[in-house]
Write an enzyme that holds these catalytic residues in place. Sequence first.
Site, mmCIF file in Angstrom:
data_model
loop_
_atom_site.group_PDB
_atom_site.id
_atom_site.type_symbol
_atom_site.label_atom_id
_atom_site.label_comp_id
_atom_site.label_asym_id
_atom_site.label_seq_id
_atom_site.Cartn_x
_atom_site.Cartn_y
_atom_site.Cartn_z
ATOM 1 N N HIS A 37 0.870 -1.108 0.044
ATOM 2 C CA HIS A 37 0.060 -0.156 -0.061
ATOM 3 C C HIS A 37 0.912 1.244 -0.085
ATOM 4 C CE1 HIS A 37 -3.555 -2.303 0.624
ATOM 5 N NE2 HIS A 37 -3.257 -2.802 1.581
HETATM 6 ZN ZN LIG Z 1 -4.135 -7.824 2.786
#
Ligand SMILES: [Zn+2]
Length: 272
Positions: free
Chosen positions: A91
Amino acid sequence: MQLLYEGIVSQANFFKPDMVARDVLALAHERTYIEKVLNLQLDEKMTRRIGFPLNKALVDRECLLVSGTLNCCQFSLKYGVSFNIAGGTHHAGKDFGEGFCLFNDQAVGAAFLIANKLAERVLIVDLDVHQGNGTAHIFQGNENVFTFSMHAEKNFPFRKEESTLDVPLQDGVEDDEYLSVLERNLKDIFDAFRPNFVFYQAGVDVLSTDKLGKLNLSERACSKRDELVFLKCRDHNIPVQVSMGGGYSVKIKDIVNAHVATFKTAIDIFAL
Ligand SMILES: [Zn+2]
């Protein structure tokens, strides 16, 4: 510990990574962002996006896991496959951290291989239940890196980035459908892109027991998923580096077993 306990690997199979250099991080992240993270100077909004308050121990841990993946790259080139028992911090984007990820280990690894001419075309296979938005963000428009993310569409992150190929899945997808979609896409990607190095983000939050995933995979299918990726790499003679990614099953046992199964599958397939 479970890997040692079950005799899957021995202590000699472990290595301790060195600290990662800023210049290497800068292959995938913006320098101003790197400096802010390392100096613990991210503003409140950016810190909230990461999900935990920054402190030196956490930043050091993140740098160490990136370094682990860089060391792994060398091991994969030598032995065919290697594992980071952490990592998969997918992320983290070029200039932001998100969802407990500060720096993106596999993105830094991919950029490092290309910068050092150790690979020309790198494929990142991201099968964590959450989209690899940071990875997609880092490599947008980069033709040397193919980012492939197969994830639950209605799950975090709610604002997705554009990977080279995204395969968003509906809630509740089960074993057979998942595996056939994966097999077809892997075949197409390997045939068309012809990678010479693969990163595999093997998150086990695809399991039906997972609190955060929205898919409905059995342990057997999760293993079969790993097998499909490893067989493709082995049959095409392509080194693969594996980072563990997420896993949030209610019982810790389910998470450990699924991660351990990934190791076992790799050892069988690569005949280590
Ligand atoms: Zn995940």
